[in-house]
Design an enzyme around this catalytic site. Structure first.
Site, PDB file in Angstrom:
ATOM      1  N   SER A  76      -2.339   5.424   4.903  1.00 49.76           N
ATOM      2  CA  SER A  76      -2.021   6.355   3.379  1.00 49.76           C
ATOM      3  C   SER A  76      -0.966   4.990   2.461  1.00 49.76           C
ATOM      4  O   SER A  76      -1.541   4.106   2.589  1.00 49.76           O
ATOM      5  CB  SER A  76      -0.699   6.840   3.966  1.00 49.76           C
ATOM      6  OG  SER A  76      -0.725   7.838   4.402  1.00 49.76           O
ATOM      7  N   ALA A  77      -1.020   5.024   1.488  1.00 50.19           N
ATOM      8  CA  ALA A  77      -0.890   4.271   0.141  1.00 50.19           C
ATOM      9  C   ALA A  77      -0.077   3.191   0.777  1.00 50.19           C
ATOM     10  O   ALA A  77       1.519   4.639   0.435  1.00 50.19           O
ATOM     11  CB  ALA A  77      -0.685   4.194  -1.330  1.00 50.19           C
TER      12      ALA A  77
END
Length: 409
Positions: A76-77
């Site tokens: 994920s970011a």
């Protein structure tokens, strides 16, 4: 003379990432900063991934794609990982369950809870589990990685002080609530009328109350918790309308035919600066008791035809054969005007309605007033508050978004 310790390019990028996330307010505690400085994100990315992509603050790194090319798992970011870690409010000795296993986030959790804590990470995909186990073995983080359906949680090591869901969920399965300690925090990306908000949920009697909510995007949940939206292509894959409630029924052929007609435009008196967030406005439009969807477009391939405010997730009002979406146009170097573009026989009416709703949001809620988000058992009768509410009815729960004050138009 002291010997200088060489800093690798990856370490430099980690330091820069933490500095950026701290400056932007995504990181607010030393515990999260230290964890993100300690974990090599590249250990969980596909071999050969450029380090600048691995350490980009606002981009995810896809680690597995489905047959159609859609993302099935990712790292994920970093900004979103940091925010979720902060929302979980964990520390040394905490017991944490993660649903959706990319490996990297589990390593961050392990750093924070330390040797006296417990981290369990569950995923339904054997490939994802194998990759996570391999990455965690390389980094030396003692995480229990389980191949199982995340909708069931993982009772053997519970209850948990925090449960973090790193896949998009349309519902809150009973196991997640049952396996949460009293005073524990459930952090989950919950989909509401096709808009996903990562909410930090805490118990309040027989229901859950969100103490924070932020716009986000995750790969959808698989297994028993799978609940896909309806996808209606309007121009093949270049323009797709997403529907996420059973009350919205449209004629797909009529909507596609509407695009062959002229585009109608109308503009409100509401203006926003270029750095303004549309997050609250989107949820306000989704909360209206009327047929609704979101529009996703390829701007280049639909140039001159469709120009929504948000190319990924644009609020769209609907009738059976017509639609109108939120649009913006530049007034000057710093300001955008809100309006709508519409197609079909009811375009003018839909545009008028959408602009009225934008104006009401500007008057009632633009000044930072946010709605309350609560999660109740599916069978619980809800009182009439007299306020605007979005009720998202799912199998296990009903998610309620309640707007404060007088929300009349």
């Amino acid at each position: 003379m002291a010997t200088e310790v060489a800093v690798s390019p990856a370490q430099q990028l980690r330091q820069r990432l933490v500095a950026v996330l701290t400056a932007k307010g995504a990181i607010t505690t030393d515990a999260v900063a230290d964890a993100m400085l300690a974990v090599p994100r590249e250990a969980f990315a596909p071999a050969g991934t450029d380090l600048t992509d691995v350490y980009a603050a606002h981009s995810a790194v896809v680690t597995k794609r489905g047959p159609d090319g859609s993302a099935m798992s990712s790292v994920s970011a970093a900004w979103l990982q940091a925010r979720m870690l902060e929302l979980a409010r964990i520390g040394p000795g905490s017991r944490v369950l993660e649903i959706g296993c990319g490996g990297c986030n589990a390593a961050y959790l392990s750093e924070i809870v330390g040797a006296d804590g417990v981290v369990v990470s569950v995923d339904i995909d054997a490939d994802v589990v194998d990759r996570a186990r391999a990455g965690l073995a390389r980094t030396g983080h003692p995480v229990t990685v389980v191949l199982a359906d995340g909708a069931d949680g993982y009772a053997p090591h519970g209850p948990y002080d925090a449960i973090l869901i790193t896949v998009e969920a349309s519902d809150i399965p009973p196991a997640w609530i049952d396996q949460l300690t009293d005073g524990g925090v459930l952090v989950a990306p919950v989909r509401m009328r096709a808009h996903t908000r990562c909410v930090a949920l805490e118990r309040d009697g027989d229901h859950l109350v969100a103490t924070a909510a932020l716009q986000c995007g995750f790969v959808p949940m698989q297994g028993d918790g799978s609940d896909p939206t309806r996808q209606l292509p309007l121009r093949g894959g270049d323009a797709v309308l997403t529907l996420d409630d059973p009350t919205t029924a449209v004629d797909g052929d009529a909507l596609r035919a509407a695009l062959d007609g002229s585009r109608v435009e109308g503009w409100s008196q509401v203006a926003l600066t270029m750095d303004a967030s549309f997050e609250a406005l989107h949820l306000w439009l989704a909360s209206q008791p009327r047929p609704y969807g979101i529009l996703t477009v390829d701007r280049q391939r639909t140039a001159g035809l469709l120009d929504p405010q948000d190319r990924f997730c644009c609020p769209t009002l609907l009738t059976d054969d017509s639609f109108a979406y939120l649009a913006i146009r530049r007034l000057d170097e710093t300001t955008w005007q809100c309006g709508a573009h519409g197609f079909g026989p009811d375009a003018a009416t839909l545009i008028h309605d959408l602009n009225d709703l934008v104006t009401a949001w500007d008057r009632l809620h633009r000044a930072g007033i946010r709605p309350a988000i609560t999660v109740h058992p599916a069978a619980t009768p809800l009182p009439d508050t007299g306020r605007l509410q979005l009720l998202v009815q799912r199998r296990h729960t009903q998610v309620v978004v309640t707007w404060p004050g007088d929300s009349s138009r």
